[in-house]
Motif scaffolding. Structure first.
Motif, PDB file in Angstrom:
ATOM      1  N   LEU A  28       0.832  -1.200   0.000  1.00  0.00           N
ATOM      2  CA  LEU A  28       0.000   0.000   0.000  1.00  0.00           C
ATOM      3  C   LEU A  28       0.871   1.257   0.000  1.00  0.00           C
ATOM      4  CD1 LEU A  28      -2.669  -1.043   2.643  1.00  0.00           C
ATOM      5  CD2 LEU A  28      -2.968  -0.872   0.169  1.00  0.00           C
ATOM      6  N   PRO A  29       0.356   2.363  -0.528  1.00  0.00           N
ATOM      7  CA  PRO A  29       1.087   3.625  -0.444  1.00  0.00           C
ATOM      8  C   PRO A  29       1.315   3.997   1.015  1.00  0.00           C
ATOM      9  CG  PRO A  29      -0.780   3.815  -1.931  1.00  0.00           C
ATOM     10  CD  PRO A  29      -0.904   2.492  -1.253  1.00  0.00           C
ATOM     11  N   MET A  30       2.511   4.522   1.302  1.00  0.00           N
ATOM     12  CA  MET A  30       2.865   4.826   2.684  1.00  0.00           C
ATOM     13  C   MET A  30       3.482   6.229   2.763  1.00  0.00           C
ATOM     14  SD  MET A  30       2.690   3.178   5.406  1.00  0.00           S
ATOM     15  CE  MET A  30       3.415   2.543   6.848  1.00  0.00           C
ATOM     16  N   PRO A  31       2.951   7.095   3.641  1.00  0.00           N
ATOM     17  CA  PRO A  31       3.559   8.421   3.797  1.00  0.00           C
ATOM     18  C   PRO A  31       4.790   8.355   4.708  1.00  0.00           C
ATOM     19  CG  PRO A  31       1.604   8.248   5.153  1.00  0.00           C
ATOM     20  CD  PRO A  31       1.717   6.958   4.402  1.00  0.00           C
ATOM     21  N   TYR A  32       5.838   9.058   4.321  1.00  0.00           N
ATOM     22  CA  TYR A  32       7.058   9.156   5.110  1.00  0.00           C
ATOM     23  C   TYR A  32       7.377  10.625   5.315  1.00  0.00           C
ATOM     24  CZ  TYR A  32       7.918   4.224   4.141  1.00  0.00           C
ATOM     25  OH  TYR A  32       7.811   2.850   4.051  1.00  0.00           O
ATOM     26  N   THR A  33       7.723  10.988   6.540  1.00  0.00           N
ATOM     27  CA  THR A  33       8.162  12.346   6.844  1.00  0.00           C
ATOM     28  C   THR A  33       9.644  12.293   7.143  1.00  0.00           C
ATOM     29  OG1 THR A  33       5.988  12.908   7.737  1.00  0.00           O
ATOM     30  CG2 THR A  33       7.820  14.343   8.340  1.00  0.00           C
ATOM     31  N   VAL A  34      10.421  13.056   6.380  1.00  0.00           N
ATOM     32  CA  VAL A  34      11.882  13.037   6.513  1.00  0.00           C
ATOM     33  C   VAL A  34      12.394  14.454   6.720  1.00  0.00           C
ATOM     34  CG1 VAL A  34      12.193  10.926   5.149  1.00  0.00           C
ATOM     35  CG2 VAL A  34      12.158  13.132   4.001  1.00  0.00           C
ATOM     36  N   THR A  35      13.587  14.552   7.262  1.00  0.00           N
ATOM     37  CA  THR A  35      14.250  15.833   7.466  1.00  0.00           C
ATOM     38  C   THR A  35      15.312  16.010   6.394  1.00  0.00           C
ATOM     39  OG1 THR A  35      13.904  15.631   9.848  1.00  0.00           O
ATOM     40  CG2 THR A  35      15.551  17.216   9.119  1.00  0.00           C
ATOM     41  N   VAL A  36      15.269  17.150   5.720  1.00  0.00           N
ATOM     42  CA  VAL A  36      16.209  17.443   4.636  1.00  0.00           C
ATOM     43  C   VAL A  36      16.791  18.842   4.835  1.00  0.00           C
ATOM     44  CG1 VAL A  36      15.091  15.926   2.955  1.00  0.00           C
ATOM     45  CG2 VAL A  36      14.322  18.281   3.174  1.00  0.00           C
ATOM     46  N   PRO A  37      17.943  19.124   4.201  1.00  0.00           N
ATOM     47  CA  PRO A  37      18.487  20.489   4.278  1.00  0.00           C
ATOM     48  C   PRO A  37      17.542  21.480   3.596  1.00  0.00           C
ATOM     49  CG  PRO A  37      20.111  18.957   3.371  1.00  0.00           C
ATOM     50  CD  PRO A  37      18.824  18.226   3.472  1.00  0.00           C
ATOM     51  N   LYS A  38      17.329  22.612   4.205  1.00  0.00           N
ATOM     52  CA  LYS A  38      16.417  23.618   3.665  1.00  0.00           C
ATOM     53  C   LYS A  38      16.878  24.101   2.286  1.00  0.00           C
ATOM     54  CE  LYS A  38      14.033  26.637   6.249  1.00  0.00           C
ATOM     55  NZ  LYS A  38      13.799  27.716   7.193  1.00  0.00           N
ATOM     56  N   ASN A  39      18.178  24.211   2.094  1.00  0.00           N
ATOM     57  CA  ASN A  39      18.719  24.670   0.812  1.00  0.00           C
ATOM     58  C   ASN A  39      19.256  23.509  -0.018  1.00  0.00           C
ATOM     59  OD1 ASN A  39      18.179  27.411   1.302  1.00  0.00           O
ATOM     60  ND2 ASN A  39      20.015  27.569   2.554  1.00  0.00           N
TER      61      ASN A  39
END
Length: 120
Positions: free
Chosen positions: A27-38
């Motif tokens: 099934l489709p799964m949402p992931y929340t990740v932290t990335v560099p703003k720039n």
């Protein structure tokens, strides 16, 4: 007696992306990740790869959905700051050599609607 100091600005941002399996086996799964703003989209794909345990034989195709349709695909070097917080992002797990394919067709179907019709 008072000293004004600027608030520290953050150098990272949180982004949520819904990851779809290219084979439809999960099934489709949402992931929340932290990335560099720039950062660039390659940074987002790397963070997603780690979060969703991407196999070495797979790669991610990152896109934006607008009005329930794929609006555009992102190249690895596109800047992340052009993506707004409210944009709906999706990623598709594809075979690692998908760039060599002539055509990729991504289709979403509602299972209830498919099976509710009588065969022709």
């Amino acid at each position: 007696m008072y000293l004004s100091l600027p608030l520290p600005s953050t150098v990272t941002r949180m982004m949520t992306v819904t990851v779809f399996s290219g084979t439809g086996d999960s099934l489709p799964m949402p992931y929340t990740v932290t990335v560099p703003k720039n950062g660039v989209c390659r940074d987002l794909c790397k963070a997603l790869s780690d979060a969703c345990c991407l196999k070495e034989s797979e790669t991610l195709l990152l896109g934006e959905v607008y009005d329930y349709r794929i609006y555009r695909y992102f190249s690895p070097l596109e800047l992340l700051h052009i993506i707004k917080d409210g944009d709906q992002l999706v990623a598709y797990k594809l075979p690692a050599g998908h760039e060599k394919l002539l055509r990729i067709e991504i289709l979403h179907r509602n299972v209830d609607r498919i099976y509710s019709r009588a065969p022709v």
